[in-house]
Structure formats: structure tokens, C-alpha cells
Design an enzyme around this catalytic site. Structure first.
Site, PDB file in Angstrom:
ATOM      1  N   HIS A  40      -8.202  -0.819   6.234  1.00 21.47           N
ATOM      2  CA  HIS A  40      -8.499  -2.072   6.930  1.00 21.47           C
ATOM      3  C   HIS A  40      -9.147  -3.047   5.943  1.00 21.47           C
ATOM      4  CE1 HIS A  40      -9.443  -4.771  10.169  1.00 21.47           C
ATOM      5  NE2 HIS A  40     -10.652  -4.904   9.649  1.00 21.47           N
TER       6      HIS A  40
ATOM      7  N   GLU B 198      -7.296  -2.109  -2.787  1.00 22.53           N
ATOM      8  CA  GLU B 198      -6.701  -1.152  -1.843  1.00 22.53           C
ATOM      9  C   GLU B 198      -5.728  -0.223  -2.549  1.00 22.53           C
ATOM     10  OE1 GLU B 198      -5.049  -3.700   1.266  1.00 22.53           O
ATOM     11  OE2 GLU B 198      -6.831  -3.319   2.483  1.00 22.53           O
TER      12      GLU B 198
ATOM     13  N   THR C 261      -9.268   6.612  15.249  1.00 20.29           N
ATOM     14  CA  THR C 261      -9.703   7.136  16.551  1.00 20.29           C
ATOM     15  C   THR C 261      -9.162   6.164  17.604  1.00 20.29           C
ATOM     16  OG1 THR C 261     -11.781   5.946  16.284  1.00 20.29           O
ATOM     17  CG2 THR C 261     -11.791   8.254  15.599  1.00 20.29           C
TER      18      THR C 261
ATOM     19  N   ARG D 113       4.137   0.359  26.899  1.00 16.79           N
ATOM     20  CA  ARG D 113       3.356   0.853  25.756  1.00 16.79           C
ATOM     21  C   ARG D 113       3.319   2.384  25.710  1.00 16.79           C
ATOM     22  NH1 ARG D 113      -0.720  -1.241  22.486  1.00 16.79           N
ATOM     23  NH2 ARG D 113      -0.428  -3.352  23.213  1.00 16.79           N
TER      24      ARG D 113
ATOM     25  N   ASN E 272       0.832  -1.219   0.000  1.00 16.91           N
ATOM     26  CA  ASN E 272       0.000   0.000   0.000  1.00 16.91           C
ATOM     27  C   ASN E 272       0.857   1.256   0.000  1.00 16.91           C
ATOM     28  OD1 ASN E 272      -3.071  -0.362   0.129  1.00 16.91           O
ATOM     29  ND2 ASN E 272      -2.291  -2.009   1.441  1.00 16.91           N
TER      30      ASN E 272
END
Ligand code: GRF
Length: 216
Positions: free
Chosen positions: A110, A175, A142, A66, A18
Site C-alpha cells: 500500500h 516498493e 485482513t 460481489r 510491482n
């Protein structure tokens, strides 16, 4: 003198097909200024190198947790000053500091017709569920995984002999058309997100614009 093109940062963890499609379509629409990855051996980094595009890694194992990794990625983004970020096979949940580094300006692609099949392994799950239609969605990012508003969706009809592998190939081919298209719209100022609502040409988009496989 022409205005400078919108600056795009691509983040990816894997093959980078992509990214390649975005780079191929960039001419005159946007400028891919850097590619970042969470994996040192990601093929997307080799692709960036070949194209002479700056690349960097922010590897989770180099940070205690994280949150620290999220902060380091946010710092790398701020240093690059992108107008838009395009996630292209980036296999980590985007944290709050990263989101804040480019508010309402992070896109993802996605491989499913969101809101169906969020998460991993979408092609196998679509086949097991026996769906008639499958595809891919470009959407805003988001905090919740694969849940931001959709912009552009490509749809195919599942064939009786499709396998997860054939679906992956068919979906990726679509895509490579819809991601540059959607990013081009964003770069041209035609698409925006306000308060978790996507807008297209000044109108709210209540569902993503949809194209069929034969139109991609
Ligand atoms: C794509 O199918 C995309 O939808 C998903 O991850 C895959 C990345 O493929 N998010 P590539 O690395 O761009 O080839």
C-alpha cells in the site's frame, strides 16, 4: 533433489510494475505460478504473458454480485494452489471466500505509511496533509481495507517541490525493493501471521520493519 519453491499467485488490476519487480527477484526464492486480474485489459496480464507466466481473469461484471465474484476468485485460487498470494495493485476489497482460500497468506503493498492514508489517492492526500514523511507498507491482508499488520515499510522525506507524481515515482522505486524482500521472507518461512499478529523470525512484530529511501 531440492525442495520445490513456494508457489506465489500475484493479483493485480493495473500497470504491474510491482509484479515485474517480484518476478525479477524470484530466482531461487519463490516461483510465481500465475497472475490473476479483475480487468481484462490490465497491463499486468501482458507482462505475465511476456514472461510466460500463466494468467487469468475473474471479472466482476461477469457475476451477479460481489459474493459470487468472491466465490469465483476463491475457486480460481484453489485451483492454482498457491502457498502465498501477493496483491500488487489489486484494486478491489478482498472478500471472505478469497481470504479463506489462503488464510493468513495474502500480502498487499500500500503506497503510504500505514496506518496513515488507507484507501486511494494517498500521494495527493499526504501532500495536502503536509506530512514530513511518506512511503509504502507491505502488510498482511485482513477483512478490513489496508488494516492488516505491517511487515516492511519504506520511508522517504517529502521534499518542498514534491508533487503527487514525483511521490508516486519515488514510492514505487522503493516498493520494487521492499516487496520482493518481504515476499522472500515469507517464502523462506521467516514471516507469518497468527491471530492478526505478524511474526518475524519467531518474534512478534509490533510495528513494521522500516527502511529509508536511500537504503532501498
Ligand atoms: C502501487 O503503488 C501499490 O502500492 C498500490 O498500487 C500500485 C500498483 O502499481 N497498491 P503497479 O501496478 O505495481 O505498477
Amino acid at each position: 533433489m531440492n525442495a520445490p519453491l513456494p508457489r506465489i499467485l500475484v493479483l493485480g488490476s493495473g500497470a504491474g510494475s510491482n509484479f515485474e519487480a517480484l518476478a525479477e527477484a524470484a530466482d531461487g526464492r519463490y516461483d510465481i505460478i500465475a497472475v490473476g486480474s479483475d480487468k481484462v485489459d490490465a497491463k499486468i496480464l501482458e507482462r505475465a504473458e511476456r514472461r510466460g507466466i500463466r494468467h487469468f481473469t475473474v471479472v466482476p461484471g461477469d457475476y451477479p454480485d460481489r459474493r459470487a465474484h468472491d466465490g469465483a476468485l476463491a475457486a480460481a485460487i484453489e485451483a492454482s494452489q498457491p502457498d502465498w498470494i501477493a496483491l500488487a495493485g489489486y484494486m478491489r476489497l478482498v472478500g471472505p471466500e478469497t481470504l479463506a482460500a489462503a488464510p493468513s497468506r495474502i500480502l498487499n503493498i500500500h503506497p503510504a505509511l500505514l496506518p496513515a492514508f488507507t484507501g486511494l489517492d494517498t500521494h495527493r492526500r499526504a501532500l495536502e496533509a503536509g506530512v514530513r514523511e511518506h512511503g509504502s507498507t507491505v502488510h498482511f491482508v485482513t477483512p478490513e481495507l489496508d488494516a492488516g499488520p505491517g511487515i516492511l515499510q519504506a520511508r522517504l522525506i517529502v521534499k518542498a517541490d514534491d508533487t503527487p507524481e514525483t511521490l508516486e515515482t519515488r514510492v514505487k522505486t522503493m516498493e520494487h525493493t521492499i516487496y520482493p524482500q518481504a515476499l522472500g521472507w515469507c517464502a523462506a518461512g521467516r514471516v507469518a501471521m497468527h491471530e492478526d499478529q505478524a511474526w518475524f523470525d519467531g518474534q512478534p512484530l509490533d510495528r513494521p520493519i522500516t527502511v529509508d529511501e536511500h537504503d532501498t
